[in-house]
Design a protein around this motif. Structure first.
Motif, short mmCIF file in Angstrom:
data_model
loop_
_atom_site.label_atom_id
_atom_site.label_comp_id
_atom_site.label_asym_id
_atom_site.label_seq_id
_atom_site.Cartn_x
_atom_site.Cartn_y
_atom_site.Cartn_z
N LEU A 1 0.84 -1.19 0.00
CA LEU A 1 0.00 0.00 0.00
C LEU A 1 0.87 1.24 0.00
O LEU A 1 1.92 1.28 0.64
CB LEU A 1 -0.90 0.03 1.24
N GLU A 2 0.42 2.25 -0.72
CA GLU A 2 1.10 3.53 -0.69
C GLU A 2 0.21 4.48 0.08
O GLU A 2 -0.94 4.74 -0.31
CB GLU A 2 1.31 4.03 -2.12
N LEU A 3 0.71 4.98 1.20
CA LEU A 3 -0.12 5.80 2.09
C LEU A 3 0.45 7.21 2.22
O LEU A 3 1.66 7.39 2.30
CB LEU A 3 -0.18 5.17 3.48
N ALA A 4 -0.45 8.19 2.27
CA ALA A 4 -0.05 9.56 2.55
C ALA A 4 0.18 9.70 4.05
O ALA A 4 -0.27 8.86 4.84
CB ALA A 4 -1.15 10.52 2.09
N ASP A 5 0.86 10.75 4.45
CA ASP A 5 1.16 10.95 5.87
C ASP A 5 -0.12 11.07 6.70
O ASP A 5 -0.17 10.57 7.83
CB ASP A 5 2.03 12.19 6.07
N THR A 6 -1.15 11.71 6.16
CA THR A 6 -2.41 11.84 6.91
C THR A 6 -3.06 10.47 7.09
O THR A 6 -3.63 10.19 8.15
CB THR A 6 -3.39 12.78 6.18
N GLU A 7 -2.97 9.63 6.07
CA GLU A 7 -3.52 8.27 6.19
C GLU A 7 -2.76 7.47 7.22
O GLU A 7 -3.35 6.67 7.97
CB GLU A 7 -3.47 7.56 4.84
N LYS A 8 -1.45 7.66 7.29
CA LYS A 8 -0.64 6.94 8.29
C LYS A 8 -1.05 7.33 9.70
O LYS A 8 -1.14 6.47 10.59
CB LYS A 8 0.84 7.22 8.06
N GLU A 9 -1.31 8.61 9.91
CA GLU A 9 -1.74 9.07 11.24
C GLU A 9 -3.07 8.42 11.62
O GLU A 9 -3.25 7.96 12.74
CB GLU A 9 -1.87 10.60 11.25
#
Length: 96
Positions: free
Chosen positions: A17-25
């Motif tokens: 998966l490629e996640l944005a920083d907001t998604e990681k949070e």
């Protein structure tokens, strides 16, 4: 157990998966809540409780598996972009 950014990165990599920083949070919060819930479940006394294998005691009623020829081979091949007399022809995707 606490979920940190490195753990989320590792899980995202394993799941491809490629996640944005907001998604990681968001995932860090969600995963932490899941682990907290699992910890609460581990506190429940389940001594004497039989494991639940099936949600119901009823038997599954299945229809008999009967082979039927719904359409002919010729009819099936009518909409195929590429075919020979009896087979669909597709691009080769696996190299040896």
């Amino acid at each position: 157990m606490t979920i940190d950014k490195d753990t989320v990165d590792k899980i995202a990599h394993l799941a491809r998966l490629e996640l944005a920083d907001t998604e990681k949070e968001e995932l860090m919060k969600d995963m932490s809540q899941i682990l907290d819930f699992m910890a609460k479940l581990n506190e429940v006394d389940t001594a004497g409780v039989e494991p639940l294998v099936y949600m119901t005691t009823e038997d599954n009623v299945l229809r008999e598996d009967v082979v039927k020829q719904e359409i002919t081979t010729e009819q099936a091949l009518l909409n195929a972009p590429k075919h020979d007399e009896s087979h669909f022809l597709v691009a080769k995707v696996i190299e040896r």
